[in-house]
Design an enzyme around this catalytic site. Structure first.
Site, PDB file in Angstrom:
ATOM      1  N   ASP A 127       0.843  -1.196   0.000  1.00 17.68           N
ATOM      2  CA  ASP A 127       0.000   0.000   0.000  1.00 17.68           C
ATOM      3  C   ASP A 127       0.880   1.249   0.000  1.00 17.68           C
ATOM      4  O   ASP A 127       1.768   1.385   0.852  1.00 17.68           O
ATOM      5  CB  ASP A 127      -0.896   0.005   1.234  1.00 17.68           C
ATOM      6  CG  ASP A 127      -1.978   1.066   1.145  1.00 17.68           C
ATOM      7  OD1 ASP A 127      -3.010   0.788   0.525  1.00 17.68           O
ATOM      8  OD2 ASP A 127      -1.778   2.169   1.686  1.00 17.68           O
ATOM      9  N   ASN A 135      -2.312  12.399  -4.051  1.00 19.22           N
ATOM     10  CA  ASN A 135      -3.347  12.746  -5.034  1.00 19.22           C
ATOM     11  C   ASN A 135      -3.773  14.205  -4.910  1.00 19.22           C
ATOM     12  O   ASN A 135      -3.935  14.916  -5.911  1.00 19.22           O
ATOM     13  CB  ASN A 135      -4.567  11.846  -4.846  1.00 19.22           C
ATOM     14  CG  ASN A 135      -4.504  10.606  -5.730  1.00 19.22           C
ATOM     15  OD1 ASN A 135      -3.852  10.592  -6.759  1.00 19.22           O
ATOM     16  ND2 ASN A 135      -5.177   9.551  -5.302  1.00 19.22           N
ATOM     17  N   HIS A 140      -4.996  13.565  -9.619  1.00 16.36           N
ATOM     18  CA  HIS A 140      -5.329  12.137  -9.766  1.00 16.36           C
ATOM     19  C   HIS A 140      -4.619  11.493 -10.951  1.00 16.36           C
ATOM     20  O   HIS A 140      -4.362  10.290 -10.943  1.00 16.36           O
ATOM     21  CB  HIS A 140      -6.839  11.970  -9.900  1.00 16.36           C
ATOM     22  CG  HIS A 140      -7.573  12.208  -8.616  1.00 16.36           C
ATOM     23  ND1 HIS A 140      -7.629  11.280  -7.606  1.00 16.36           N
ATOM     24  CD2 HIS A 140      -8.265  13.291  -8.161  1.00 16.36           C
ATOM     25  CE1 HIS A 140      -8.334  11.748  -6.597  1.00 16.36           C
ATOM     26  NE2 HIS A 140      -8.732  12.982  -6.906  1.00 16.36           N
ATOM     27  N   ASP A 144      -2.666   8.088 -10.649  1.00  9.49           N
ATOM     28  CA  ASP A 144      -2.838   6.905 -11.497  1.00  9.49           C
ATOM     29  C   ASP A 144      -1.501   6.472 -12.096  1.00  9.49           C
ATOM     30  O   ASP A 144      -1.207   5.273 -12.189  1.00  9.49           O
ATOM     31  CB  ASP A 144      -3.837   7.199 -12.616  1.00  9.49           C
ATOM     32  CG  ASP A 144      -5.251   7.363 -12.099  1.00  9.49           C
ATOM     33  OD1 ASP A 144      -5.511   6.978 -10.941  1.00  9.49           O
ATOM     34  OD2 ASP A 144      -6.102   7.885 -12.852  1.00  9.49           O
ATOM     35  N   GLU A 170      -5.718   1.785  -3.956  1.00  9.05           N
ATOM     36  CA  GLU A 170      -4.261   1.792  -4.138  1.00  9.05           C
ATOM     37  C   GLU A 170      -3.589   0.579  -3.529  1.00  9.05           C
ATOM     38  O   GLU A 170      -2.357   0.526  -3.440  1.00  9.05           O
ATOM     39  CB  GLU A 170      -3.666   3.076  -3.533  1.00  9.05           C
ATOM     40  CG  GLU A 170      -3.833   3.203  -2.035  1.00  9.05           C
ATOM     41  CD  GLU A 170      -5.084   3.946  -1.635  1.00  9.05           C
ATOM     42  OE1 GLU A 170      -5.151   4.415  -0.497  1.00  9.05           O
ATOM     43  OE2 GLU A 170      -6.001   4.053  -2.479  1.00  9.05           O
TER      44      GLU A 170
END
Length: 261
Positions: A127, A135, A140, A144, A170
């Site tokens: 994680d 973010n 974003h 990504d 995530e």
């Protein structure tokens, strides 16, 4: 005339010629044996009867044969197209569209595989640290991009027989086949270091940095998948609690084995 018609006509002609020759042979042999005369009518009968009967019958048979073959070819093409569509659909439903990794369902199916007595796998949960802040700060699209790069790092550091999946948001999962905790910890540490060492921005002054925390749990032959996930999740939480950007293997999966009543 189409190639199909030419093919049918040619086959029918060959069959008719064979029938004419056979009729002449049988008829003339019988007439000679019975001392019957061979006149012009015998020649006409031996020629016309095979032509009038053999040609249409053989043509009909070959037409039906061609039709059946065409149908079989179409069915084969349809089956191939259906199989290809099924394979694409199965891939789409079992893989994450953004990273190309296994989806949660596909990954769980890999975890549920049968294991022999004494055979172990190890689950890693990965994680990114403070990902929501990343973010918020960089957008974003950058988030990504970071997930895709982490996914590539996981694939790079695992073997072909291992399974890598995006479990949601995530969080990533890695199933290391036939690997005990000791070797798994080494692989997990290599993953952590590779992600930490990545250059996340061309501009040094941006100071963009992404790290991951990793929790691991060993999977015995009779361990329940959900129990293993909970154990690895606790280890991941422990890694976060200890300051993030670290690996934790603090729980024994053997404590969570299913006991059959």
């Amino acid at each position: 005339m189409t190639p199909r018609s030419k093919r049918i006509l040619g086959k029918s002609t060959v069959v008719t010629i064979i029938a004419i020759v056979a009729t002449f042979g049988l008829s003339f042999t019988a007439r000679i044996a019975l001392h019957m005369p061979i006149d012009w009518l015998s020649w006409v009968e031996c020629t016309l009867i095979p032509v009038l009967i053999g040609m249409p019958v053989s043509a009909y048979i070959f037409v039906q044969s061609e039709t059946i073959q065409d149908t079989c070819d179409k069915l084969e093409k349809s089956y191939a197209a259906l199989s290809e569509t099924h394979d694409r659909l199965a891939f789409v439903t079992s893989h994450d569209p953004m990273t190309g990794l296994l989806s949660r369902g596909g990954f769980m199916a890999k975890m549920d595989r049968e294991r022999d007595e004494g055979e172990y796998d190890t689950l890693l949960l990965i994680d990114p640290d403070h990902f929501s802040l990343f973010n918020d700060k960089h957008g974003h699209s950058k988030g990504d991009e970071a997930l895709v790069r982490i996914a590539k790092a996981l694939v790079y550091l695992t073997r072909p027989g291992d399974s890598v999946g995006r479990l949601g948001g995530e969080e990533f999962g890695v199933l290391l086949r036939g690997v005990h905790n000791e070797q798994a910890m080494t692989i997990a540490e290599n993953i952590r270091r590779l992600v930490e060492a990545m250059a996340w921005s061309k501009e040094q002054q941006d100071n963009v940095k992404v790290t991951v925390s990793i929790g691991g749990a060993e999977i015995a032959c009779n361990a329940d998948a959900q129990d293993v996930l909970r154990t690895a999740g606790r280890c991941l939480f422990e890694a976060k609690q200890r300051g993030r950007n670290r690996v934790a293997f603090d729980y024994e999966v053997s404590r969570l084995r299913v006991v059959t009543p």
